[in-house]
Design an enzyme around this catalytic site. Structure first.
Site, short mmCIF file in Angstrom:
data_model
loop_
_atom_site.label_atom_id
_atom_site.label_comp_id
_atom_site.label_asym_id
_atom_site.label_seq_id
_atom_site.Cartn_x
_atom_site.Cartn_y
_atom_site.Cartn_z
N ASP A 137 0.87 -1.16 0.00
CA ASP A 137 0.00 0.00 0.00
C ASP A 137 0.92 1.22 0.00
O ASP A 137 2.14 1.11 0.17
CB ASP A 137 -0.90 -0.04 1.24
N ASP A 139 -0.09 4.87 1.50
CA ASP A 139 -0.23 5.71 2.70
C ASP A 139 -0.01 4.91 3.97
O ASP A 139 -0.61 3.86 4.19
CB ASP A 139 -1.63 6.34 2.73
#
Length: 587
Positions: A137, A139
């Site tokens: 991912d 963030d």
């Protein structure tokens, strides 16, 4: 069994035998308790043989009577039942004082075994030797943000409520409170209550807040008819309040400003005696927070001031470089737009960041990406122009938008346990991957560093060691039902309750630890252990291990299993080097 537990058992047994010895001695009966004694009375042999069971209440008076005869049975029972109230009180407090003394003696030893916050912890056995493909991912996995971002999100969402949803101007008086909430909390949408719930669906009393103020325990118990939240009222699989579920669980780090804003608006309405509908408030705050992301307000602010908002860039770069140089495949699946990711990765890694990744997917719409087969991939240019051609292959150097995991698997063939995916959101990033597709999963939990540092302090070690010792005393001594003994035990229980509150407050004065509700795991912790094979404070922890390393979970005994084998500790968790020529130090 811990040294304290072993000592406690020995101490309790010896003192109880001492009482029996004193009683029998005063009544003209000799009781030899050491092996070198030339003779042992029948009662002495009986007590030594059955003492541990007597201590736990497992040898009944009937059994003693059958084995020793009525006369000796009466003598045995009188050891604990005929002592005066003052004798029992003095004896219990002597046990208490001696246990506390021994506890304090253990503190220096336990303090030396501090936990390394740079450790990778395993819920499930996993070897990096088997991992060929690494997914990420963006963030709070590749990009870490400072607390300034939470303040920014809070302020923007608060102003949206005022300007677009016509909330009172007085809300501008409220500012973001950095240490007020922790993630993993549940919010009762209909009652406007924020709370912490454990792995068994029980509310932790003292952690229920309406606005910025705690709700009294009696009121909580009255509202919920106890402390248990039924399964049908809990949040759905992804932590959302939908389809009849009245609870919303806040699982990602971006939810901290949202919880803050909910509490502040609730507080304003109550303070000014304004009647409001809690469901509308929840939906309006949710919409305002969503607008901060969807409308790109947050993205533009971060892009304009990278130094103020992004942290740990050099560590992320080092991890990606290490994986690339070892020939590992890498891919990125994020919900963030390409322009935001591109600028962030340019800042963290450099302009050539895309050379490290075999596949880059943006605006993936997780968790829908993992379940919805209908959305096809679409290629997007560096300038944001969308292509309309069908995607037959996911190529390195190109950017793709949306899509779905099933198409991803078909086009790449990256299946099963050779894939390891990292993310910070237990539900949106990891749950479907481990349950439906057999990928290995790694959870990024930045709060780990702070909590481990607290657990390594002498204050915490002292508190927890004595809390365990005191709990053991209460557990074993509760069998004495005479009024004097029960009065002492009740004093211990009060002390234990006070210490449990102190151990909560040492992490967060409102909600305590992210991982525990007193002795039980939190609901967050339960989901973490189910959906993440490994977890760590940041990706930089990978730098401490080679690619042949196997992570082993601790074999902690189940409640019905013997606790006598040595407890395993995650490799590197204790402060000792676990890679040749490398020592890790506390930050």
């Amino acid at each position: 069994m811990t040294p304290l537990s072993l000592y406690l058992c020995s101490l309790l047994k010896n003192n109880k035998l001492l009482i029996c010895y004193n009683y029998l001695h005063t009544h003209g009966t000799t009781l030899h308790l050491v092996d070198r004694a030339p003779q042992k009375t029948r009662l002495a042999r009986l007590l030594e043989r059955n003492f541990h069971a007597v201590f736990r209440g497992r040898v009944t008076g009937k059994v003693l009577a059958q084995q020793s005869g009525a006369k000796n049975y009466r003598e045995a029972t009188m050891c604990t039942s005929s002592a005066s109230g003052q004798d029992m009180t003095n004896w219990l407090w002597s046990i208490y004082n001696e246990t506390k003394k021994q506890t304090e003696a253990l503190i220096p030893v336990i303090s030396k075994n501090s936990v390394n916050p740079n450790t990778i912890f395993a819920n499930n056995e996993m070897s990096l030797h088997d991992i060929e493909i690494y997914g990420f991912d963006y963030d709070y996995t590749l990009a870490f943000y400072s607390r300034h971002l939470h303040t920014l999100i809070f302020n923007i969402a608060r102003d949206i409520l005022i300007q677009e949803h016509r909330y009172p101007e007085g809300l501008r008086e409220y500012e973001y409170i950095p240490n007020f909430v922790v993630r993993g909390l549940h919010y009762d949408v209909q009652k406007a209550l924020l709370m912490k719930i454990d792995a068994f669906h029980y509310i932790q009393l003292g952690t229920v807040y309406r606005g910025l103020h705690p709700v009294p325990d009696k009121e909580v118990i009255a509202m919920y008819e106890g402390c248990h939240v039924p399964l049908e009222n809990m949040s759905d699989f992804y932590g959302k309040s939908s389809h009849g579920h009245t609870m919303k669980q806040f699982m990602d780090i971006f939810s901290l400003p949202e919880m803050n804003l909910l509490c502040c608006v609730n507080d304003y309405f109550m303070k000014h005696n304004i009647d409001y509908e809690p469901v509308h408030l929840y939906k309006d705050v949710k919409a305002a927070i969503g607008d901060v992301h969807v409308k790109g307000i947050m993205y533009r602010a971060v892009e304009a001031d990278m130094e103020n908002y992004i942290s740990y860039g050099e560590q992320t770069h080092a991890v990606l470089k290490k994986l690339y140089e070892d020939g590992k495949k890498m891919f990125l699946i994020t919900n963030s737009p390409f322009d935001f990711v591109d600028r962030g990765m340019n800042y963290i890694v450099g302009k050539d960041w895309r050379d490290l990744f075999d596949i880059v997917i943006v605006q993936a719409d997780k968790p829908g990406f993992f379940n919805d087969r209908r959305k096809p991939f679409r290629r997007v240019t560096d300038k944001g122009v969308l292509h309309w051609d069908r995607i037959h292959k996911l190529e390195k150097g190109k950017i793709y938008k949306q899509g779905n995991l099933y198409e991803f698997l078909r086009l790449t063939g990256w299946r099963g346990s050779k894939v390891l995916y990292f993310g910070d959101h237990i539900y949106s990033d990891l749950a479907d991957l481990t349950l439906k597709h057999g990928w290995r999963t790694g959870a990024i939990i930045p709060e780990l560093r702070k909590e481990i540092k607290i657990m390594n302090t002498e204050q915490y070690v002292h508190m927890m060691t004595w809390l365990q010792g005191l709990t053991g005393l209460i557990e074993h001594m509760q069998v004495h039902r005479d009024p004097a003994s029960q009065a002492v035990v009740q004093e211990w229980i009060k002390e234990r309750e006070a210490m449990r509150s102190q151990t909560k407050d040492i992490f967060n004065s409102q909600f305590g630890s992210l991982f525990r509700t007193y002795h039980n795991p939190t609901y967050f912790s339960r989901r973490l252990s189910r959906f993440a094979d490994i977890y760590m404070a940041s990706l930089s922890c990978l730098l401490n291990y080679d690619f042949q390393h196997t992570f082993f979970p601790r074999r902690t005994p189940l409640q019905h299993e013997s606790p006598f084998w040595p407890e395993q500790t995650s490799a590197g968790a204790l402060k000792m080097p676990f890679i040749p020529h490398r020592t890790t130090t506390e930050e």
